[in-house]
Design a protein around this motif. Structure first.
Motif, PDB file in Angstrom:
ATOM      1  N   LYS A 110       0.924  -1.324  -0.066  1.00  0.00           N
ATOM      2  CA  LYS A 110       0.093   0.030   0.186  1.00  0.00           C
ATOM      3  C   LYS A 110       1.055   1.345   0.072  1.00  0.00           C
ATOM      4  CE  LYS A 110      -3.928   2.220   2.711  1.00  0.00           C
ATOM      5  NZ  LYS A 110      -4.679   1.908   3.675  1.00  0.00           N
ATOM      6  N   ASN A 111       1.853   1.344   0.890  1.00  0.00           N
ATOM      7  CA  ASN A 111       2.943   2.314   1.077  1.00  0.00           C
ATOM      8  C   ASN A 111       3.407   2.395  -0.525  1.00  0.00           C
ATOM      9  OD1 ASN A 111       2.165   2.827   3.469  1.00  0.00           O
ATOM     10  ND2 ASN A 111       4.067   1.875   4.329  1.00  0.00           N
ATOM     11  N   GLU A 112       3.848   1.680  -1.096  1.00  0.00           N
ATOM     12  CA  GLU A 112       4.593   1.574  -2.534  1.00  0.00           C
ATOM     13  C   GLU A 112       3.640   2.276  -3.232  1.00  0.00           C
ATOM     14  OE1 GLU A 112       6.072  -1.812  -5.619  1.00  0.00           O
ATOM     15  OE2 GLU A 112       6.842  -1.978  -3.662  1.00  0.00           O
ATOM     16  N   VAL A 113       2.351   1.852  -3.725  1.00  0.00           N
ATOM     17  CA  VAL A 113       1.518   2.408  -4.314  1.00  0.00           C
ATOM     18  C   VAL A 113       1.352   3.900  -4.109  1.00  0.00           C
ATOM     19  CG1 VAL A 113      -0.907   2.513  -5.119  1.00  0.00           C
ATOM     20  CG2 VAL A 113       0.124   0.427  -4.885  1.00  0.00           C
ATOM     21  N   LEU A 114       1.194   4.228  -2.773  1.00  0.00           N
ATOM     22  CA  LEU A 114       1.165   5.593  -2.414  1.00  0.00           C
ATOM     23  C   LEU A 114       2.090   6.644  -2.787  1.00  0.00           C
ATOM     24  CD1 LEU A 114      -0.749   5.173   1.150  1.00  0.00           C
ATOM     25  CD2 LEU A 114      -1.920   6.143  -1.038  1.00  0.00           C
ATOM     26  N   GLU A 115       3.320   5.947  -2.678  1.00  0.00           N
ATOM     27  CA  GLU A 115       4.381   6.639  -2.993  1.00  0.00           C
ATOM     28  C   GLU A 115       4.837   6.999  -4.519  1.00  0.00           C
ATOM     29  OE1 GLU A 115       7.996   4.314  -1.735  1.00  0.00           O
ATOM     30  OE2 GLU A 115       7.577   5.152   0.348  1.00  0.00           O
ATOM     31  N   LYS A 116       4.272   5.874  -5.157  1.00  0.00           N
ATOM     32  CA  LYS A 116       4.131   6.217  -6.781  1.00  0.00           C
ATOM     33  C   LYS A 116       3.011   7.054  -7.206  1.00  0.00           C
ATOM     34  CE  LYS A 116       6.114   1.601  -7.881  1.00  0.00           C
ATOM     35  NZ  LYS A 116       6.059   0.298  -8.317  1.00  0.00           N
ATOM     36  N   GLU A 117       2.146   7.204  -6.534  1.00  0.00           N
ATOM     37  CA  GLU A 117       1.008   8.259  -6.603  1.00  0.00           C
ATOM     38  C   GLU A 117       1.644   9.540  -6.279  1.00  0.00           C
ATOM     39  OE1 GLU A 117      -2.622   7.126  -4.637  1.00  0.00           O
ATOM     40  OE2 GLU A 117      -2.975   5.579  -5.933  1.00  0.00           O
ATOM     41  N   LEU A 118       2.158   9.798  -5.461  1.00  0.00           N
ATOM     42  CA  LEU A 118       2.762  10.979  -4.777  1.00  0.00           C
ATOM     43  C   LEU A 118       3.816  11.486  -5.812  1.00  0.00           C
ATOM     44  CD1 LEU A 118       2.950  13.262  -2.661  1.00  0.00           C
ATOM     45  CD2 LEU A 118       4.652  11.986  -1.533  1.00  0.00           C
ATOM     46  N   ALA A 119       4.578  10.517  -6.215  1.00  0.00           N
ATOM     47  CA  ALA A 119       5.742  11.061  -7.297  1.00  0.00           C
ATOM     48  C   ALA A 119       5.022  11.265  -8.707  1.00  0.00           C
ATOM     49  CB  ALA A 119       6.492   9.875  -7.519  1.00  0.00           C
ATOM     50  N   LEU A 120       3.922  10.929  -8.905  1.00  0.00           N
ATOM     51  CA  LEU A 120       3.124  11.311 -10.226  1.00  0.00           C
ATOM     52  C   LEU A 120       2.791  12.546  -9.993  1.00  0.00           C
ATOM     53  CD1 LEU A 120       2.171  10.351 -12.955  1.00  0.00           C
ATOM     54  CD2 LEU A 120       0.151   9.345 -11.781  1.00  0.00           C
ATOM     55  N   VAL A 121       1.999  12.724  -8.697  1.00  0.00           N
ATOM     56  CA  VAL A 121       1.492  14.097  -8.548  1.00  0.00           C
ATOM     57  C   VAL A 121       2.475  15.157  -8.502  1.00  0.00           C
ATOM     58  CG1 VAL A 121       0.292  15.444  -6.784  1.00  0.00           C
ATOM     59  CG2 VAL A 121      -0.689  13.322  -7.391  1.00  0.00           C
ATOM     60  N   GLU A 122       3.675  14.943  -8.014  1.00  0.00           N
ATOM     61  CA  GLU A 122       4.726  15.669  -7.843  1.00  0.00           C
ATOM     62  C   GLU A 122       5.177  16.110  -9.201  1.00  0.00           C
ATOM     63  OE1 GLU A 122       7.564  14.125  -5.104  1.00  0.00           O
ATOM     64  OE2 GLU A 122       6.346  15.049  -3.393  1.00  0.00           O
TER      65      GLU A 122
ATOM     66  N   MET B 282       3.837  15.894 -11.980  1.00  0.00           N
ATOM     67  CA  MET B 282       2.662  16.642 -12.785  1.00  0.00           C
ATOM     68  C   MET B 282       2.771  18.226 -12.446  1.00  0.00           C
ATOM     69  SD  MET B 282      -0.329  14.026 -12.891  1.00  0.00           S
ATOM     70  CE  MET B 282      -1.440  14.476 -14.183  1.00  0.00           C
ATOM     71  N   ALA B 283       3.153  18.383 -10.935  1.00  0.00           N
ATOM     72  CA  ALA B 283       3.322  19.906 -10.915  1.00  0.00           C
ATOM     73  C   ALA B 283       4.842  20.280 -10.815  1.00  0.00           C
ATOM     74  CB  ALA B 283       2.962  19.711  -9.131  1.00  0.00           C
ATOM     75  N   ASP B 284       5.560  19.497 -11.717  1.00  0.00           N
ATOM     76  CA  ASP B 284       7.100  19.754 -11.859  1.00  0.00           C
ATOM     77  C   ASP B 284       7.653  20.216 -10.573  1.00  0.00           C
ATOM     78  OD1 ASP B 284       6.162  21.772 -14.732  1.00  0.00           O
ATOM     79  OD2 ASP B 284       6.685  19.696 -14.691  1.00  0.00           O
ATOM     80  N   GLU B 285       7.482  19.313  -9.524  1.00  0.00           N
ATOM     81  CA  GLU B 285       8.165  19.266  -8.421  1.00  0.00           C
ATOM     82  C   GLU B 285       9.215  18.347  -8.206  1.00  0.00           C
ATOM     83  OE1 GLU B 285       5.607  19.888  -5.011  1.00  0.00           O
ATOM     84  OE2 GLU B 285       4.531  21.805  -5.936  1.00  0.00           O
ATOM     85  N   ASN B 286       9.053  17.367  -8.776  1.00  0.00           N
ATOM     86  CA  ASN B 286       9.774  16.007  -8.977  1.00  0.00           C
ATOM     87  C   ASN B 286      11.013  16.021  -9.705  1.00  0.00           C
ATOM     88  OD1 ASN B 286      10.500  13.607  -8.107  1.00  0.00           O
ATOM     89  ND2 ASN B 286       8.842  12.559  -9.128  1.00  0.00           N
ATOM     90  N   ASN B 287      12.180  15.437  -8.940  1.00  0.00           N
ATOM     91  CA  ASN B 287      13.610  15.397  -9.854  1.00  0.00           C
ATOM     92  C   ASN B 287      13.661  13.985 -10.244  1.00  0.00           C
ATOM     93  OD1 ASN B 287      13.301  17.488  -8.169  1.00  0.00           O
ATOM     94  ND2 ASN B 287      15.208  17.531  -7.253  1.00  0.00           N
ATOM     95  N   CYS B 288      12.431  13.075 -10.390  1.00  0.00           N
ATOM     96  CA  CYS B 288      12.734  11.652 -10.362  1.00  0.00           C
ATOM     97  C   CYS B 288      13.283  11.513 -11.975  1.00  0.00           C
ATOM     98  CB  CYS B 288      11.514  10.926 -10.525  1.00  0.00           C
ATOM     99  SG  CYS B 288      11.049  10.656  -8.821  1.00  0.00           S
TER     100      CYS B 288
END
Length: 143
Positions: free
Chosen positions: A107-119, A121-127
């Motif tokens: 569940k945490n893994e899914v939530l982390e991926k969702e957070l990474a996707l949202v970030e 999309m907001a151009d805040e992620n350095n992934c």
């Protein structure tokens, strides 16, 4: 109204110890009687004490012998089917907790991926989005 907390230690006063044993034995036999009546379960009790030369047998010696013979006539596998010791109980608890831990990790893994996707999309992620497996998983989640 709550019950008083009981400390389990040897009762030093001999008279008090005998009285307590007598009361607890009566309570145990009453519970056993209720269990056999309400649940239709064959049960017996044999209580050895240092105060009596002969053990207390409930419901009767003949009935207790019948129940024990029936138990001993069961195959070994069936006889021990519902028996547990502390080790078995702890092993079952550990397995249940490990299952819960694994589910929470997923569940945490899914939530982390969702957070990474949202970030992202907001151009805040350095992934690094060059990882094909991560992109495929995110694509699956979006669908």
């Amino acid at each position: 109204m709550g019950r008083k907390k009981t400390t389990y230690e040897l009762i030093t006063n001999e008279f008090a110890r005998k009285t307590t044993l007598k009361k607890r034995k009566a309570g145990l036999l009453k519970k056993l009687s209720e269990l056999t009546t309400l649940c239709d379960v064959p049960a017996c009790a044999i209580i050895f004490t240092s105060y009596d030369a002969r053990p207390d047998v409930w419901p009767s010696q003949a009935e207790a012998c019948r129940i024990l013979e029936k138990f001993e006539s069961l195959p070994e596998q069936q006889r021990g089917k519902n028996m547990m010791d502390q080790t078995i109980v702890l092993e079952r608890n550990i397995l249940q907790l490990n299952d819960r831990l694994e589910k929470q990790r997923k569940k945490n893994e899914v939530l982390e991926k969702e957070l990474a996707l949202v970030e992202s999309m907001a151009d805040e992620n350095n992934c690094d989005w060059n990882n094909l497996e991560e992109l495929e998983e995110l694509s699956y989640q979006l669908q």
